[in-house]
Design a protein around this motif. Structure first.
Motif, PDB file in Angstrom:
ATOM      1  N   TYR A 105       0.792  -1.228   0.000  1.00  0.00           N
ATOM      2  CA  TYR A 105       0.000   0.000   0.000  1.00  0.00           C
ATOM      3  C   TYR A 105       0.824   1.279   0.000  1.00  0.00           C
ATOM      4  CZ  TYR A 105      -4.100  -2.888   0.981  1.00  0.00           C
ATOM      5  OH  TYR A 105      -5.106  -3.817   0.901  1.00  0.00           O
ATOM      6  N   GLY A 106       2.077   1.215   0.435  1.00  0.00           N
ATOM      7  CA  GLY A 106       2.954   2.379   0.394  1.00  0.00           C
ATOM      8  C   GLY A 106       2.448   3.567   1.186  1.00  0.00           C
ATOM      9  N   ALA A 107       2.326   4.715   0.504  1.00  0.00           N
ATOM     10  CA  ALA A 107       1.966   5.974   1.150  1.00  0.00           C
ATOM     11  C   ALA A 107       0.634   5.889   1.878  1.00  0.00           C
ATOM     12  CB  ALA A 107       1.927   7.092   0.111  1.00  0.00           C
ATOM     13  N   GLU A 108      -0.289   5.104   1.361  1.00  0.00           N
ATOM     14  CA  GLU A 108      -1.607   4.993   1.987  1.00  0.00           C
ATOM     15  C   GLU A 108      -1.488   4.521   3.436  1.00  0.00           C
ATOM     16  OE1 GLU A 108      -5.721   2.396   1.515  1.00  0.00           O
ATOM     17  OE2 GLU A 108      -4.272   2.449  -0.126  1.00  0.00           O
ATOM     18  N   ILE A 109      -0.616   3.560   3.673  1.00  0.00           N
ATOM     19  CA  ILE A 109      -0.445   3.055   5.030  1.00  0.00           C
ATOM     20  C   ILE A 109       0.189   4.112   5.927  1.00  0.00           C
ATOM     21  CG2 ILE A 109       0.847   1.384   6.425  1.00  0.00           C
ATOM     22  CD1 ILE A 109      -1.622   0.249   5.096  1.00  0.00           C
ATOM     23  N   ILE A 110       1.182   4.841   5.407  1.00  0.00           N
ATOM     24  CA  ILE A 110       1.803   5.902   6.191  1.00  0.00           C
ATOM     25  C   ILE A 110       0.760   6.940   6.596  1.00  0.00           C
ATOM     26  CG2 ILE A 110       3.477   7.790   6.189  1.00  0.00           C
ATOM     27  CD1 ILE A 110       4.883   5.189   6.222  1.00  0.00           C
ATOM     28  N   ILE A 111      -0.082   7.339   5.662  1.00  0.00           N
ATOM     29  CA  ILE A 111      -1.079   8.371   5.936  1.00  0.00           C
ATOM     30  C   ILE A 111      -2.139   7.874   6.917  1.00  0.00           C
ATOM     31  CG2 ILE A 111      -2.944   9.743   4.930  1.00  0.00           C
ATOM     32  CD1 ILE A 111      -1.216   9.906   2.373  1.00  0.00           C
ATOM     33  N   VAL A 112      -2.692   6.691   6.634  1.00  0.00           N
ATOM     34  CA  VAL A 112      -3.795   6.186   7.456  1.00  0.00           C
ATOM     35  C   VAL A 112      -3.306   5.722   8.822  1.00  0.00           C
ATOM     36  CG1 VAL A 112      -5.576   4.421   7.647  1.00  0.00           C
ATOM     37  CG2 VAL A 112      -5.175   5.557   5.458  1.00  0.00           C
ATOM     38  N   LYS A 113      -2.276   4.893   8.843  1.00  0.00           N
ATOM     39  CA  LYS A 113      -1.811   4.340  10.110  1.00  0.00           C
ATOM     40  C   LYS A 113      -1.024   5.349  10.928  1.00  0.00           C
ATOM     41  CE  LYS A 113      -3.525   0.267   9.541  1.00  0.00           C
ATOM     42  NZ  LYS A 113      -4.741  -0.099  10.314  1.00  0.00           N
ATOM     43  N   GLY A 114      -0.358   6.293  10.252  1.00  0.00           N
ATOM     44  CA  GLY A 114       0.396   7.297  10.990  1.00  0.00           C
ATOM     45  C   GLY A 114      -0.501   8.223  11.782  1.00  0.00           C
ATOM     46  N   ALA A 115      -1.774   8.284  11.445  1.00  0.00           N
ATOM     47  CA  ALA A 115      -2.719   9.137  12.157  1.00  0.00           C
ATOM     48  C   ALA A 115      -3.497   8.363  13.214  1.00  0.00           C
ATOM     49  CB  ALA A 115      -3.688   9.769  11.152  1.00  0.00           C
ATOM     50  N   THR A 116      -3.105   7.131  13.484  1.00  0.00           N
ATOM     51  CA  THR A 116      -3.750   6.294  14.495  1.00  0.00           C
ATOM     52  C   THR A 116      -2.776   6.058  15.641  1.00  0.00           C
ATOM     53  OG1 THR A 116      -2.962   4.177  13.623  1.00  0.00           O
ATOM     54  CG2 THR A 116      -4.934   5.107  12.601  1.00  0.00           C
ATOM     55  N   PRO A 117      -3.218   5.385  16.708  1.00  0.00           N
ATOM     56  CA  PRO A 117      -2.294   5.106  17.827  1.00  0.00           C
ATOM     57  C   PRO A 117      -1.183   4.113  17.509  1.00  0.00           C
ATOM     58  CG  PRO A 117      -4.577   5.036  18.563  1.00  0.00           C
ATOM     59  CD  PRO A 117      -4.603   5.084  17.063  1.00  0.00           C
ATOM     60  N   ILE A 118      -1.159   3.530  16.321  1.00  0.00           N
ATOM     61  CA  ILE A 118      -0.045   2.657  15.967  1.00  0.00           C
ATOM     62  C   ILE A 118       1.253   3.459  16.048  1.00  0.00           C
ATOM     63  CG2 ILE A 118       1.084   1.476  14.038  1.00  0.00           C
ATOM     64  CD1 ILE A 118      -1.555   0.382  13.226  1.00  0.00           C
ATOM     65  N   PRO A 119       2.276   2.952  16.730  1.00  0.00           N
ATOM     66  CA  PRO A 119       3.530   3.721  16.880  1.00  0.00           C
ATOM     67  C   PRO A 119       4.111   4.130  15.532  1.00  0.00           C
ATOM     68  CG  PRO A 119       3.526   1.818  18.339  1.00  0.00           C
ATOM     69  CD  PRO A 119       2.325   1.663  17.436  1.00  0.00           C
ATOM     70  N   PHE A 120       4.320   5.424  15.349  1.00  0.00           N
ATOM     71  CA  PHE A 120       4.825   5.928  14.079  1.00  0.00           C
ATOM     72  C   PHE A 120       6.228   5.401  13.791  1.00  0.00           C
ATOM     73  CE2 PHE A 120       6.274   9.666  11.384  1.00  0.00           C
ATOM     74  CZ  PHE A 120       5.535   9.278  10.279  1.00  0.00           C
ATOM     75  N   LYS A 121       6.999   5.171  14.855  1.00  0.00           N
ATOM     76  CA  LYS A 121       8.372   4.680  14.679  1.00  0.00           C
ATOM     77  C   LYS A 121       8.395   3.320  13.989  1.00  0.00           C
ATOM     78  CE  LYS A 121       8.692   4.974  19.072  1.00  0.00           C
ATOM     79  NZ  LYS A 121       7.224   5.082  19.289  1.00  0.00           N
ATOM     80  N   LEU A 122       7.376   2.499  14.217  1.00  0.00           N
ATOM     81  CA  LEU A 122       7.310   1.196  13.538  1.00  0.00           C
ATOM     82  C   LEU A 122       7.236   1.397  12.031  1.00  0.00           C
ATOM     83  CD1 LEU A 122       6.927  -1.894  13.434  1.00  0.00           C
ATOM     84  CD2 LEU A 122       4.471  -1.503  13.768  1.00  0.00           C
ATOM     85  N   LEU A 123       6.440   2.375  11.601  1.00  0.00           N
ATOM     86  CA  LEU A 123       6.288   2.637  10.175  1.00  0.00           C
ATOM     87  C   LEU A 123       7.543   3.267   9.583  1.00  0.00           C
ATOM     88  CD1 LEU A 123       2.649   4.063  10.148  1.00  0.00           C
ATOM     89  CD2 LEU A 123       3.394   1.724   9.723  1.00  0.00           C
ATOM     90  N   THR A 124       8.177   4.183  10.320  1.00  0.00           N
ATOM     91  CA  THR A 124       9.347   4.863   9.762  1.00  0.00           C
ATOM     92  C   THR A 124      10.526   3.905   9.594  1.00  0.00           C
ATOM     93  OG1 THR A 124      10.185   5.591  11.946  1.00  0.00           O
ATOM     94  CG2 THR A 124       8.601   7.015  10.831  1.00  0.00           C
ATOM     95  N   ILE A 125      10.770   3.085  10.601  1.00  0.00           N
ATOM     96  CA  ILE A 125      11.878   2.124  10.516  1.00  0.00           C
ATOM     97  C   ILE A 125      11.603   1.082   9.438  1.00  0.00           C
ATOM     98  CG2 ILE A 125      13.108   0.303  11.774  1.00  0.00           C
ATOM     99  CD1 ILE A 125      12.701   1.974  14.325  1.00  0.00           C
ATOM    100  N   THR A 126      10.362   0.618   9.376  1.00  0.00           N
ATOM    101  CA  THR A 126      10.001  -0.385   8.371  1.00  0.00           C
ATOM    102  C   THR A 126      10.100   0.181   6.967  1.00  0.00           C
ATOM    103  OG1 THR A 126       8.472  -1.379   9.964  1.00  0.00           O
ATOM    104  CG2 THR A 126       8.235  -2.033   7.669  1.00  0.00           C
ATOM    105  N   ALA A 127       9.666   1.425   6.778  1.00  0.00           N
ATOM    106  CA  ALA A 127       9.748   2.063   5.455  1.00  0.00           C
ATOM    107  C   ALA A 127      11.189   2.135   4.975  1.00  0.00           C
ATOM    108  CB  ALA A 127       9.133   3.455   5.507  1.00  0.00           C
ATOM    109  N   GLY A 128      12.099   2.465   5.875  1.00  0.00           N
ATOM    110  CA  GLY A 128      13.508   2.493   5.502  1.00  0.00           C
ATOM    111  C   GLY A 128      14.040   1.118   5.171  1.00  0.00           C
ATOM    112  N   PHE A 129      13.608   0.144   5.934  1.00  0.00           N
ATOM    113  CA  PHE A 129      14.080  -1.225   5.728  1.00  0.00           C
ATOM    114  C   PHE A 129      13.691  -1.755   4.351  1.00  0.00           C
ATOM    115  CE2 PHE A 129      13.413  -5.814   5.913  1.00  0.00           C
ATOM    116  CZ  PHE A 129      14.648  -6.260   6.374  1.00  0.00           C
ATOM    117  N   ILE A 130      12.453  -1.490   3.927  1.00  0.00           N
ATOM    118  CA  ILE A 130      11.993  -2.016   2.636  1.00  0.00           C
ATOM    119  C   ILE A 130      12.420  -1.127   1.473  1.00  0.00           C
ATOM    120  CG2 ILE A 130      10.002  -3.103   3.736  1.00  0.00           C
ATOM    121  CD1 ILE A 130       8.258  -0.939   2.367  1.00  0.00           C
ATOM    122  N   GLY A 131      13.058   0.026   1.766  1.00  0.00           N
ATOM    123  CA  GLY A 131      13.510   0.913   0.703  1.00  0.00           C
ATOM    124  C   GLY A 131      12.385   1.670   0.034  1.00  0.00           C
ATOM    125  N   MET A 132      11.395   2.080   0.800  1.00  0.00           N
ATOM    126  CA  MET A 132      10.302   2.879   0.248  1.00  0.00           C
ATOM    127  C   MET A 132      10.863   4.169  -0.343  1.00  0.00           C
ATOM    128  SD  MET A 132       6.956   4.254   2.336  1.00  0.00           S
ATOM    129  CE  MET A 132       5.627   5.107   1.501  1.00  0.00           C
TER     130      MET A 132
END
Length: 212
Positions: A105-132
């Motif tokens: 889903y790419g950016a969609e997940i960052i936008i939707v999940k980043g605005a929820t209580p899901i820890p943003f750091k999980l998304l940022t570290i994972t995005a770097g890992f997969i080379g987004m």
């Protein structure tokens, strides 16, 4: 004790460097710190309702900058200490599923999940890992963090004085209600989080396989 902590925070919120402390807190939370900056932002907005949108802007910029650090950790140093960091934060089990959703889903997940209580750091570290794509990541992070913090800023700018009066009078009850809402939000995201259909089943399968 709660009242003293509240009064102390309210006093600090009026400090001339308060915005920079908030930005630093948001920066750390987006990459490695476990506590979200929203309670601090809320208290600062209560102390200075006229500056609420300004506070939210500082939190947004700090969080996006911290997200870039998280991205760098995932991209360049995941094996060195990124994985251990996720373990220490209790997010290691969520990492495979987060990677799966970000790939699909790419950016969609960052936008939707980043605005929820899901820890943003999980998304940022994972995005770097997969080379987004870095620019997509930055753009999505700006939108996501703006939604998360600006909602708080706008609400307190519009209704700050009445809200402050209620909290001053019923601090204990408001604190309990806030904690209940945060816990409920995390539970709701855990149960309902992310996507649907085949992608959801696939990512859940990935997470289960990795855990096994």
């Amino acid at each position: 004790m709660l009242r003293r902590l509240y009064d102390w925070t309210m006093a600090k919120a009026a400090h001339r460097h308060a915005e920079w402390w908030l930005a630093a807190f948001a920066f750390m939370e987006a990459s490695f710190f476990p506590v979200p900056p929203h309670p601090l932002l809320g208290l600062m907005c209560l102390a200075e309702p006229k500056k609420a949108i300004r506070f939210a802007a500082f939190a947004t910029l700090g969080s996006v900058a911290g997200g870039l650090l998280g991205y760098a950790i995932g991209h360049f140093a995941y094996a060195a200490f990124g994985e251990a960091m996720l373990q220490a934060l209790g997010l290691a089990d969520s990492f495979p599923k987060a990677a799966c959703y970000l790939r699909d889903y790419g950016a969609e997940i960052i936008i939707v999940k980043g605005a929820t209580p899901i820890p943003f750091k999980l998304l940022t570290i994972t995005a770097g890992f997969i080379g987004m794509n870095l620019w997509v990541f930055i753009g999505a992070s700006i939108v996501s963090r703006s939604i998360s913090f600006m909602i708080v800023g706008v609400l307190f700018r519009l209704f700050g004085a009445p809200i402050k009066a209620v909290i001053d009078k019923h601090l204990g009850k408001v604190t309990i209600a806030f904690v209940v809402l945060i816990v409920a939000g995390f539970l709701a995201v855990t149960m309902l989080g992310g996507g649907g259909g085949k992608t959801s089943e696939k990512c859940a399968s990935v997470a289960a396989t990795t855990a096994a």
